[in-house]
Write a protein that holds these residues in place. Structure first.
Motif: not given
Ligand code: SF4
Length: 369
Positions: A28, A30-31, A33-35, A37, A43-45, A48, A93, A146
């Motif tokens: 991902c 979007a933020c 963290h670039c998770c 997954i 994800g961390v948030c 998602r 996030d 996010i």
């Molecule tokens: S925390 Fe959420 S928005 Fe941020 S990279 Fe991980 S999944 Fe994506």
């Protein structure tokens, strides 16, 4: 009865800010963290998630809708006195222990955070904004990065209706999400919480992605304003404030910097509430490093001239405020000082909007709590 997580999982669709990896993983963007997954994981948030090798993202609901003065976001150099229609979803996030929007931002992570999502379409949000006389539509309450796919869907409708758009964000972005937002977002407020990476790690992030985002936002032409919530013993040392404001001035001395007062909230109940004297000390540090527009917020009437905007050329008082209320507005229709004609950086209306005077928001005559 469905749990909140089940309701949110049903209100999703495939995202756009991601790439597919080997063995069903997704990445991902979007933020910051670039998770990465794996299938079936979140994800961390926590909003998602990977379903069958596709990244599913929040869609089709709002957890908060409200129309406020744009000064409350806060934007002081964009359409003063206009109304901004805010919408928010759920999740964040980061997990700041002092979050003042924790009921929406910490949903799912914290069982005490209960905020019922309501089903809504982008067109309905925009229609409601227009009905209430808003000039701008702003994604806020949760971390908008996010939920960027949804924000862009709303902003496409908003722009078609002639509205200005904005993000109120922690700034933990990526190059990919900023490129994605660039055509649709006009105004971008970043909450620069500290200038110490250890503090950011306590909040669940890192300092560097936020600094990179601020540099990129400015270079890409978003209108950027920065806010720091001043917390005693956390981010208020002379040294940290000097380095933070020097960084902002290094990006551009024209970026407005707002320093606002902490009050005890959520899990952070130890530090004393920030005083007007604390705000004034921080504001003077910002001025001292060369920032041209420094504002001390949310203690109306207690911070002197730091609520107002003065001409950077001749010091003429151009916008006079009390809290969120614009009491006097003296810019020309070209956004310049009427006395010396120096242009004020920002996004100014071609003419005064009727609502500046017809629909003022009157703050209480005491400190906000
Ligand atoms: S925390 Fe959420 S928005 Fe941020 S990279 Fe991980 S999944 Fe994506």
């Amino acid at each position: 009865m469905a749990t909140l997580a089940e309701v949110l999982n049903a209100n999703t669709r495939e995202g756009e800010l991601y790439e597919k990896l080997e063995r069903g993983f997704v990445r991902c963007f979007a933020c910051g963290h670039c998770c990465r997954i794996p299938e079936g994981q979140i994800g961390v948030c926590k909003v998602r998630f990977n379903r069958g090798g596709e990244l599913m993202v929040p869609w089709g609901y709002a957890a908060g809708l409200q129309c406020d003065p744009i000064e409350k976001k806060p934007f002081h150099h964009a359409y003063p006195g206009a109304l901004a229609y805010s919408f928010g979803m759920l999740g964040c996030d980061l997990h700041c222990s002092y979050c003042q929007n924790w009921v929406t931002s910490q949903a799912i992570r914290d069982p005490r955070a209960v905020s019922a999502p309501m089903s809504v379409t982008p067109a309905e949000i925009v229609q409601d904004a227009l009905r209430q006389g808003a000039r701008a539509v702003v994604s806020t309450y949760n971390e908008p990065l996010i939920t960027s796919e949804w924000a862009v869907a709303v902003f496409k409708e908003a722009k078609a209706a002639g509205l200005v758009t904005g993000y109120v964000s922690n700034g933990n972005g990526t190059p990919q999400v900023l490129e994605y937002l660039r055509p649709w977002v006009d105004l971008y407020k970043v909450d620069l919480k500290s200038f110490d990476d250890r503090h950011y790690r306590q909040l669940g992030g890192r300092l560097e992605p936020i600094l990179s985002t601020i540099r990129a936002l400015h270079q890409m032409g978003f209108w950027v304003e920065i806010v720091t919530l001043l917390i005693r013993g956390f981010n208020d040392s002379e040294d940290e404030l000097k380095r933070l404001t020097e960084f902002v001035a290094g990006v551009s001395e024209d970026i407005p910097w707002h320093v606002s007062a902490f009050h005890r909230d959520y899990k952070m109940t130890d530090p004393q509430d920030t005083s007007a004297q604390d705000l004034l000390r921080a504001a003077r540090i910002g001025k001292g490093v060369g920032l041209r527009f420094v504002y001390a917020g949310n203690l109306p009437g207690q911070v002197g001239d730091f609520e107002n905007t003065r001409c950077p050329g001749c010091s003429e008082l151009l916008i006079e405020r009390f809290g969120y209320h614009v009491q006097a507005y003296r810019l020309t229709t070209r956004g310049t000082c009427p006395k010396c004609d120096v242009a004020l950086p920002g996004r100014w209306p071609e003419k005064l909007e009727k609502q500046i005077w017809a629909l003022p928001f009157l703050p209480r005559r005491r400190a906000f709590r």
